[in-house]
Scaffold this motif. Structure first.
Motif, mmCIF file in Angstrom:
data_model
loop_
_atom_site.group_PDB
_atom_site.id
_atom_site.type_symbol
_atom_site.label_atom_id
_atom_site.label_comp_id
_atom_site.label_asym_id
_atom_site.label_seq_id
_atom_site.Cartn_x
_atom_site.Cartn_y
_atom_site.Cartn_z
ATOM 1 N N GLY A 1 0.804 -1.218 0.000
ATOM 2 C CA GLY A 1 0.000 0.000 0.000
ATOM 3 C C GLY A 1 0.833 1.261 0.000
ATOM 4 N N VAL A 2 0.148 2.365 -0.308
ATOM 5 C CA VAL A 2 0.778 3.692 -0.326
ATOM 6 C C VAL A 2 -0.044 4.611 0.566
ATOM 7 C CG1 VAL A 2 1.451 5.660 -1.748
ATOM 8 C CG2 VAL A 2 1.614 3.342 -2.680
ATOM 9 N N SER A 3 0.584 5.156 1.614
ATOM 10 C CA SER A 3 -0.132 6.043 2.530
ATOM 11 C C SER A 3 0.211 7.523 2.310
ATOM 12 C CB SER A 3 0.171 5.665 3.979
ATOM 13 O OG SER A 3 1.547 5.839 4.261
ATOM 14 N N LYS A 4 1.322 7.787 1.655
ATOM 15 C CA LYS A 4 1.767 9.172 1.505
ATOM 16 C C LYS A 4 1.180 9.801 0.230
ATOM 17 C CE LYS A 4 5.905 7.731 -1.029
ATOM 18 N NZ LYS A 4 7.376 7.720 -1.084
ATOM 19 N N GLN A 5 1.201 11.139 0.212
ATOM 20 C CA GLN A 5 0.796 11.852 -1.010
ATOM 21 C C GLN A 5 1.853 11.663 -2.090
ATOM 22 O OE1 GLN A 5 -0.793 16.034 -0.872
ATOM 23 N NE2 GLN A 5 0.990 16.508 -2.138
ATOM 24 N N ILE A 6 1.388 11.442 -3.304
ATOM 25 C CA ILE A 6 2.312 11.236 -4.422
ATOM 26 C C ILE A 6 1.896 12.099 -5.594
ATOM 27 C CG2 ILE A 6 2.983 9.554 -6.216
ATOM 28 C CD1 ILE A 6 3.272 7.458 -4.141
ATOM 29 N N GLN A 7 2.885 12.715 -6.231
ATOM 30 C CA GLN A 7 2.620 13.488 -7.444
ATOM 31 C C GLN A 7 3.304 12.809 -8.621
ATOM 32 O OE1 GLN A 7 3.362 17.702 -7.221
ATOM 33 N NE2 GLN A 7 3.184 18.009 -9.437
ATOM 34 N N PHE B 1 -1.911 12.690 -6.086
ATOM 35 C CA PHE B 1 -2.724 11.650 -5.454
ATOM 36 C C PHE B 1 -2.608 11.845 -3.947
ATOM 37 C CE2 PHE B 1 -1.492 10.110 -9.598
ATOM 38 C CZ PHE B 1 -2.670 9.549 -10.087
ATOM 39 N N PRO B 2 -3.730 12.158 -3.269
ATOM 40 C CA PRO B 2 -3.665 12.512 -1.845
ATOM 41 C C PRO B 2 -3.248 11.346 -0.961
ATOM 42 C CG PRO B 2 -5.942 12.282 -2.568
ATOM 43 C CD PRO B 2 -5.105 12.206 -3.802
ATOM 44 N N ALA B 3 -2.798 11.688 0.238
ATOM 45 C CA ALA B 3 -2.363 10.679 1.208
ATOM 46 C C ALA B 3 -3.544 9.802 1.628
ATOM 47 C CB ALA B 3 -1.757 11.354 2.429
ATOM 48 N N LEU B 4 -3.257 8.524 1.849
ATOM 49 C CA LEU B 4 -4.245 7.566 2.368
ATOM 50 C C LEU B 4 -3.756 7.147 3.751
ATOM 51 C CD1 LEU B 4 -4.602 5.450 -0.912
ATOM 52 C CD2 LEU B 4 -6.273 7.102 -0.040
ATOM 53 N N VAL B 5 -4.069 7.980 4.743
ATOM 54 C CA VAL B 5 -3.407 7.858 6.044
ATOM 55 C C VAL B 5 -3.787 6.579 6.792
ATOM 56 C CG1 VAL B 5 -3.111 10.336 6.306
ATOM 57 C CG2 VAL B 5 -5.218 9.261 7.136
ATOM 58 N N ASN B 6 -4.895 5.941 6.411
ATOM 59 C CA ASN B 6 -5.319 4.737 7.123
ATOM 60 C C ASN B 6 -4.819 3.445 6.472
ATOM 61 O OD1 ASN B 6 -7.329 5.387 9.458
ATOM 62 N ND2 ASN B 6 -7.840 6.822 7.814
ATOM 63 N N VAL B 7 -4.034 3.572 5.398
ATOM 64 C CA VAL B 7 -3.506 2.376 4.739
ATOM 65 C C VAL B 7 -2.622 1.540 5.678
ATOM 66 C CG1 VAL B 7 -1.858 1.614 2.976
ATOM 67 C CG2 VAL B 7 -3.773 3.082 2.350
ATOM 68 N N PRO B 8 -1.731 2.140 6.489
ATOM 69 C CA PRO B 8 -0.933 1.307 7.408
ATOM 70 C C PRO B 8 -1.804 0.457 8.328
ATOM 71 C CG PRO B 8 0.005 3.498 7.266
ATOM 72 C CD PRO B 8 -1.302 3.562 6.538
#
Length: 489
Positions: free
Chosen positions: A285-291, A297-304
């Motif tokens: 998964g990816v939790s951080k914001q990525i450009q 693409f905004p952060a997905l803080v609950n992925v961890p």
């Protein structure tokens, strides 16, 4: 002949065209984008109009079999055993073939071998019904396959225009980013307006009720009489973007009555069961914001949290978060043969195969074709592919082909994904409950998803987002996006 009312001759002509198309599947997938347009304009009508004629016809078994040409790839004895006994069986087979041909055309590459052999639901799930809704210009036809029964047919006298207008209304209120009062836009704001959300669900419920009356009510007596627990839908066109779990009647959503799954074609179902013993998950998964280029693409803080709950449910699982999640690490980890691959990251399914992708933790994207190739490299077939933060492209009625095709091309027996973006907090909660259910040897994947969705429903019902929503059923936007495609067991 069709216009003159010479239906028998018209069926013979269309069947000849159908047989030709079946024998030329690979040639229809030339590497040319114009071919996809031609499929919709020239190839699709052959299947649809033949099905239309068959559903209206009274041909005998002998007359029907004189029109059907055997597939040379099928054992003759097996073929004769599976010859359609009536026009309804042949119509169902034509619809199945249309679904396969459209998938092939979408990827410009045959996804599977045509079988021309009817698949019976009895051989897969004795408590399931397979439902084929087919929209014609002047009516809606529903073919129903029930265990141990002949195929059944329901005709609803409603025009294609009225159905499409209703589906467009639902989409506008639910997921249309260009409509200011769609649920998607209301909930995307930092402080959603409770009155707007209340008005939104009050507008959505009658539409979901109308769809229930068209798609379920005409066959409900048969479903009840046969004690059906699971509904498996073979969808096409705009119906593919309808959240079937949210169809509404008598103060209940459809998911409160049945487990629900989608299949691109029953012929593509691998009937082997998921082995629960020593089950392990490759969870990335990816939790951080990525450009990527100009797109953020905004952060997905609950992925961890989502990945941790998978690891807790299945301790042998492998977790890859952010920079650990790359195409290379996925490829290397798959050498250990994970039956389940869970990807919690941004992604998109659209009608353009080149715009089907997922985002990796190193700031790159993997096309769905590349992902499918990676997943097929492992020695054992993939049982389940979960794409928990991906979505189907806005306003794209063929986008579900990207999702269905990913499952087929990757060799995954089933895929769990979302039709629209859902809060990553809600997703983490639902996925945690889904995997806890999946641990139980007797629980089908479809039942595990249903239990998780019902849990979300009850949670929202007892603690609504706003007090103004207390008297209304839980809004479908929060829980109805999740769809299971492929083998539901």
């Amino acid at each position: 002949m069709r216009e003159k009312g010479e239906n028998k001759g018209a069926i013979a002509a269309y069947t000849a065209a159908y047989n030709t198309l079946q024998s030329l599947r690979s040639d229809l997938n030339a590497n040319n984008r114009d071919v996809q347009f031609n499929f919709l304009q020239e190839v699709k009508p052959v299947y649809l109009e033949l099905a239309d004629l068959l559903l209206k016809s009274k041909l005998s078994e002998r007359e029907l079999n004189s029109l059907v040409v055997a597939n040379p790839n099928i054992n003759q004895a097996k073929y004769e055993q599976n010859q359609p006994k009536n026009p309804l069986e042949f119509a169902r087979r034509v619809i199945e073939s249309w679904q396969l041909a459209e998938l092939d055309n979408f990827f410009q590459d045959p996804c599977s071998q045509e079988t021309d052999v009817a698949v019976q639901i009895d051989h897969i799930d004795s408590q399931a019904a397979v439902i084929y809704p087919i929209i014609f210009k002047d009516r809606l036809e529903i073919i129903v396959s029930l265990p141990g029964k002949n195929l059944q047919q329901a005709t609803i006298p409603i025009s294609e225009e009225q159905i499409n207008n209703t589906l467009d209304q639902l989409y506008d209120y639910l997921d249309n980013v260009t409509i200011s009062n769609s649920a998607r836009n209301i909930l995307a704001t930092a402080n959603p307006d409770p009155e707007e959300l209340k008005e939104n669900i009050q507008a959505i419920l009658p539409i979901l009720g109308q769809l229930y009356n068209w798609l379920i009510q005409p066959i409900e007596t048969q479903l009840n009489a046969n004690q059906i627990k699971n509904l498996v839908f073979v969808m096409n066109g705009r119906l593919q973007r309808v959240p079937m779990a949210a169809l509404y009647s008598n103060q209940q959503y459809l998911i409160e009555k049945y487990g629900i799954a989608l299949v691109p074609s029953l012929q593509l179902i691998d009937t082997k069961l998921l082995k629960r013993k020593n089950l392990k998950v490759l969870a990335a998964g990816v939790s951080k914001q990525i450009q990527i280029q100009e797109e953020i693409f905004p952060a997905l803080v609950n992925v961890p949290k989502e990945l941790d709950e998978i690891k807790q449910a299945f301790p042998a699982s492998q977790k890859l978060l952010n920079q650990e999640f790359t195409a290379t690490t996925i490829q290397n980890e798959l050498k250990s043969n994970f039956p389940v691959v869970h990807l919690a990251t941004h992604g998109l399914f659209s009608s353009n195969p080149e715009r089907n992708f997922i985002i990796t933790g190193d700031g790159k994207s993997i096309s769905i074709n590349e992902l499918s190739t990676l997943l097929k490299e492992q020695e054992n077939n993939l049982e389940l592919l979960v794409l928990s933060a991906c979505e189907t492209a806005t306003g794209d009625e063929r986008a579900m082909l990207g999702l269905a095709g990913t499952a087929v091309r990757s060799g995954a027996r089933s895929t769990l994904a979302t039709l629209w973006p859902v809060s990553d907090a809600s997703t983490a909660q639902l996925m945690g409950e889904f995997y806890q259910e999946l641990k139980k040897p007797e629980v089908q994947k479809l039942s595990a998803l249903r239990t998780a969705q019902l849990s979300q429903l009850e949670s929202i019902r007892s603690q609504p987002l706003f007090k103004q929503l207390k008297s209304l059923p839980p809004h479908p936007y929060f829980w109805a996006s999740y769809v299971l495609v492929g083998n539901w067991q």
